[in-house]
Design a protein around this motif. Structure first.
Motif, PDB file in Angstrom:
ATOM      1  N   ILE A  53       0.839  -1.196   0.000  1.00  0.00           N
ATOM      2  CA  ILE A  53       0.000   0.000   0.000  1.00  0.00           C
ATOM      3  C   ILE A  53       0.872   1.243   0.000  1.00  0.00           C
ATOM      4  O   ILE A  53       1.806   1.361   0.782  1.00  0.00           O
ATOM      5  CB  ILE A  53      -0.934   0.021   1.242  1.00  0.00           C
ATOM      6  CG1 ILE A  53      -1.851  -1.201   1.263  1.00  0.00           C
ATOM      7  CG2 ILE A  53      -1.727   1.310   1.302  1.00  0.00           C
ATOM      8  CD1 ILE A  53      -2.792  -1.301   0.085  1.00  0.00           C
ATOM      9  N   PHE A  54       0.556   2.164  -0.876  1.00  0.00           N
ATOM     10  CA  PHE A  54       1.253   3.442  -0.915  1.00  0.00           C
ATOM     11  C   PHE A  54       0.343   4.469  -0.253  1.00  0.00           C
ATOM     12  O   PHE A  54      -0.727   4.782  -0.761  1.00  0.00           O
ATOM     13  CB  PHE A  54       1.545   3.840  -2.363  1.00  0.00           C
ATOM     14  CG  PHE A  54       2.302   5.134  -2.473  1.00  0.00           C
ATOM     15  CD1 PHE A  54       3.653   5.185  -2.190  1.00  0.00           C
ATOM     16  CD2 PHE A  54       1.654   6.295  -2.837  1.00  0.00           C
ATOM     17  CE1 PHE A  54       4.360   6.367  -2.289  1.00  0.00           C
ATOM     18  CE2 PHE A  54       2.344   7.486  -2.935  1.00  0.00           C
ATOM     19  CZ  PHE A  54       3.696   7.525  -2.651  1.00  0.00           C
ATOM     20  N   GLY A  55       0.730   4.948   0.888  1.00  0.00           N
ATOM     21  CA  GLY A  55      -0.077   5.922   1.610  1.00  0.00           C
ATOM     22  C   GLY A  55       0.395   6.017   3.043  1.00  0.00           C
ATOM     23  O   GLY A  55       1.329   5.332   3.463  1.00  0.00           O
ATOM     24  N   ILE A  56      -0.268   6.850   3.795  1.00  0.00           N
ATOM     25  CA  ILE A  56       0.137   7.103   5.170  1.00  0.00           C
ATOM     26  C   ILE A  56      -0.072   5.864   6.040  1.00  0.00           C
ATOM     27  O   ILE A  56      -1.074   5.167   5.914  1.00  0.00           O
ATOM     28  CB  ILE A  56      -0.601   8.323   5.750  1.00  0.00           C
ATOM     29  CG1 ILE A  56       0.014   8.733   7.085  1.00  0.00           C
ATOM     30  CG2 ILE A  56      -2.094   8.056   5.879  1.00  0.00           C
ATOM     31  CD1 ILE A  56      -0.382  10.115   7.537  1.00  0.00           C
ATOM     32  N   ALA A  57       0.883   5.597   6.895  1.00  0.00           N
ATOM     33  CA  ALA A  57       0.773   4.497   7.854  1.00  0.00           C
ATOM     34  C   ALA A  57      -0.074   4.974   9.031  1.00  0.00           C
ATOM     35  O   ALA A  57      -0.079   6.159   9.361  1.00  0.00           O
ATOM     36  CB  ALA A  57       2.163   4.075   8.327  1.00  0.00           C
ATOM     37  N   LEU A  58      -0.778   4.049   9.664  1.00  0.00           N
ATOM     38  CA  LEU A  58      -1.634   4.426  10.785  1.00  0.00           C
ATOM     39  C   LEU A  58      -0.833   5.020  11.944  1.00  0.00           C
ATOM     40  O   LEU A  58      -1.315   5.935  12.613  1.00  0.00           O
ATOM     41  CB  LEU A  58      -2.467   3.227  11.248  1.00  0.00           C
ATOM     42  CG  LEU A  58      -3.501   2.736  10.237  1.00  0.00           C
ATOM     43  CD1 LEU A  58      -4.210   1.487  10.753  1.00  0.00           C
ATOM     44  CD2 LEU A  58      -4.510   3.826   9.914  1.00  0.00           C
ATOM     45  N   GLN A  59       0.385   4.538  12.152  1.00  0.00           N
ATOM     46  CA  GLN A  59       1.231   5.097  13.210  1.00  0.00           C
ATOM     47  C   GLN A  59       1.522   6.572  12.924  1.00  0.00           C
ATOM     48  O   GLN A  59       1.584   7.390  13.843  1.00  0.00           O
ATOM     49  CB  GLN A  59       2.573   4.351  13.331  1.00  0.00           C
ATOM     50  CG  GLN A  59       2.477   2.874  13.551  1.00  0.00           C
ATOM     51  CD  GLN A  59       2.472   2.100  12.241  1.00  0.00           C
ATOM     52  OE1 GLN A  59       1.666   2.333  11.351  1.00  0.00           O
ATOM     53  NE2 GLN A  59       3.358   1.133  12.103  1.00  0.00           N
ATOM     54  N   ASP A  60       1.724   6.912  11.657  1.00  0.00           N
ATOM     55  CA  ASP A  60       1.994   8.298  11.270  1.00  0.00           C
ATOM     56  C   ASP A  60       0.730   9.149  11.344  1.00  0.00           C
ATOM     57  O   ASP A  60       0.798  10.341  11.654  1.00  0.00           O
ATOM     58  CB  ASP A  60       2.585   8.362   9.867  1.00  0.00           C
ATOM     59  CG  ASP A  60       3.958   7.718   9.790  1.00  0.00           C
ATOM     60  OD1 ASP A  60       4.656   7.676  10.828  1.00  0.00           O
ATOM     61  OD2 ASP A  60       4.327   7.240   8.703  1.00  0.00           O
ATOM     62  N   LEU A  61      -0.398   8.554  11.086  1.00  0.00           N
ATOM     63  CA  LEU A  61      -1.668   9.271  11.173  1.00  0.00           C
ATOM     64  C   LEU A  61      -1.905   9.773  12.597  1.00  0.00           C
ATOM     65  O   LEU A  61      -2.420  10.876  12.806  1.00  0.00           O
ATOM     66  CB  LEU A  61      -2.810   8.340  10.738  1.00  0.00           C
ATOM     67  CG  LEU A  61      -4.151   8.964  10.433  1.00  0.00           C
ATOM     68  CD1 LEU A  61      -4.045   9.931   9.256  1.00  0.00           C
ATOM     69  CD2 LEU A  61      -5.170   7.881  10.118  1.00  0.00           C
ATOM     70  N   LYS A  62      -1.476   8.996  13.571  1.00  0.00           N
ATOM     71  CA  LYS A  62      -1.629   9.376  14.976  1.00  0.00           C
ATOM     72  C   LYS A  62      -0.840  10.640  15.326  1.00  0.00           C
ATOM     73  O   LYS A  62      -1.158  11.306  16.303  1.00  0.00           O
ATOM     74  CB  LYS A  62      -1.154   8.244  15.892  1.00  0.00           C
ATOM     75  CG  LYS A  62      -2.048   7.046  15.917  1.00  0.00           C
ATOM     76  CD  LYS A  62      -1.465   6.035  16.898  1.00  0.00           C
ATOM     77  CE  LYS A  62      -2.336   4.852  17.099  1.00  0.00           C
ATOM     78  NZ  LYS A  62      -1.835   3.982  18.162  1.00  0.00           N
TER      79      LYS A  62
END
Length: 105
Positions: A53-62
């Protein structure tokens, strides 16, 4: 906030094959944000698909100050709860059904 596997648009469009669906269910995935899957407790599911997947990681979303989640409907209650439990968002726009469901927990 994406739907559980049974209602996912990715399932309807044939994007997921049977092996991936089985893996998602086995890992307890109830929903996704940006195609990153999590379980009802908000744990990020360790899946091979995450590497593709190319996109923001959930850890980074936090790490983002304000993250708005928009989702509603009876079928998405577990997905929304998982997103809230994982603290992937801090603002939720939803419907009355989901709001009542969250308050009952």
């Amino acid at each position: 906030i994406g739907s559980p596997i049974e209602y996912s648009t990715m399932l309807e469009t044939g994007y997921f094959n049977e092996d991936l669906i089985a893996e998602l269910k086995n890992k307890g995935a109830v929903g996704d944000i940006c195609s990153r899957f999590f379980d009802e407790k908000g744990n990020i599911c360790n899946l091979e698909i995450n590497e593709r997947i190319f996109g923001i990681a959930l850890q980074d979303l936090k790490k983002i100050k304000n993250v708005i989640g928009v989702a509603g409907g009876k079928q998405k209650l577990k997905s929304i709860l998982g997103a809230l439990n994982g603290r992937f968002l801090n603002i939720l726009i939803t419907d009355e059904y989901v709001a009542r469901g969250i308050l009952e927990i």
